[in-house]
Write a protein that holds these residues in place. Sequence first.
Motif, short mmCIF file in Angstrom:
data_model
loop_
_atom_site.label_atom_id
_atom_site.label_comp_id
_atom_site.label_asym_id
_atom_site.label_seq_id
_atom_site.Cartn_x
_atom_site.Cartn_y
_atom_site.Cartn_z
N VAL A 167 3.75 -1.47 2.39
CA VAL A 167 3.42 -2.04 1.08
C VAL A 167 2.04 -1.57 0.63
CG1 VAL A 167 2.96 -4.19 -0.17
CG2 VAL A 167 4.96 -4.02 1.32
N TYR A 219 2.35 1.98 -0.49
CA TYR A 219 3.00 2.06 -1.80
C TYR A 219 2.03 1.64 -2.90
CZ TYR A 219 6.21 1.77 -5.63
OH TYR A 219 6.82 1.97 -6.83
N LEU A 233 6.74 -4.41 -8.85
CA LEU A 233 6.15 -4.55 -7.52
C LEU A 233 5.61 -5.96 -7.32
CD1 LEU A 233 5.26 -3.38 -4.82
CD2 LEU A 233 3.15 -2.63 -5.95
N THR A 289 8.49 0.62 4.10
CA THR A 289 8.71 -0.79 3.75
C THR A 289 10.18 -1.15 3.85
OG1 THR A 289 6.80 -0.74 2.27
CG2 THR A 289 8.38 -2.52 1.94
N TRP A 290 11.04 -0.31 3.30
CA TRP A 290 12.48 -0.58 3.37
C TRP A 290 12.98 -0.55 4.82
CZ3 TRP A 290 14.94 2.80 -1.05
CH2 TRP A 290 14.74 2.17 -2.27
N SER A 303 10.34 0.12 -9.71
CA SER A 303 8.93 0.48 -9.68
C SER A 303 8.76 1.95 -9.29
CB SER A 303 8.18 -0.42 -8.69
OG SER A 303 6.83 -0.05 -8.61
N GLN A 304 9.49 2.40 -8.28
CA GLN A 304 9.40 3.79 -7.84
C GLN A 304 9.86 4.73 -8.94
OE1 GLN A 304 8.04 5.25 -5.37
NE2 GLN A 304 8.95 7.27 -5.38
N GLY A 320 14.41 -7.59 -4.13
CA GLY A 320 13.32 -6.75 -3.67
C GLY A 320 13.67 -5.28 -3.65
N SER A 338 11.90 -2.81 -6.31
CA SER A 338 11.05 -1.75 -5.75
C SER A 338 11.57 -0.38 -6.18
CB SER A 338 10.96 -1.86 -4.23
OG SER A 338 12.22 -1.71 -3.63
N LEU A 377 7.21 3.36 0.47
CA LEU A 377 8.42 2.60 0.13
C LEU A 377 9.48 2.76 1.22
CD1 LEU A 377 9.80 0.79 -1.93
CD2 LEU A 377 10.61 2.86 -3.09
N LYS A 385 5.74 -3.23 7.96
CA LYS A 385 6.16 -3.47 6.58
C LYS A 385 4.95 -3.66 5.68
CE LYS A 385 9.17 -6.10 3.63
NZ LYS A 385 10.16 -7.15 3.48
N VAL A 411 8.47 -8.18 -6.61
CA VAL A 411 8.94 -7.98 -5.24
C VAL A 411 8.09 -8.81 -4.28
CG1 VAL A 411 9.12 -6.32 -3.34
CG2 VAL A 411 9.96 -5.71 -5.61
#
Length: 121
Positions: free
Chosen positions: A15, A18, A104, A49-50, A79-80, A72, A76, A46, A11, A107
């Motif tokens: 991050v 990203y 971000l 991370t997810w 942000s994306q 989160g 996120s 991302l 994870k 998050v």
Amino acid sequence: MLTYRLLLLLKFAGVILYGGGLIGSFAATALADRKRAVHAIASPGLVVTWFAGYLLTTQLLIPLTEFWILGGILLSLVSQLALVYSVSRDRRTVATFAAAFFPLFLVLALMVFRPTWSELR
């Protein structure tokens, strides 16, 4: 315990990817490089991370409906979307950077402090 640590590492790596894609999408001068930073670095980061976050919730038996998890995911995604907007419209302004960076940052704050619904009452 080893599985948990490896998922946490995965994870964290997501991050970092990203964040690197976010910075690269604004630091690069050529539009093709900016698009590559978003679509080839930030977006896969991302997803990693997810995915790792989901697996961590299954390891720790934490419901996905917790405030900090839902926040989160939503932030996120915001942000994306800001990153995709910035490269699709070829905009590198302070406002578009803030629209990608500030969610971000929030998050990361949610992941550190982990506020729950019961704490918000």
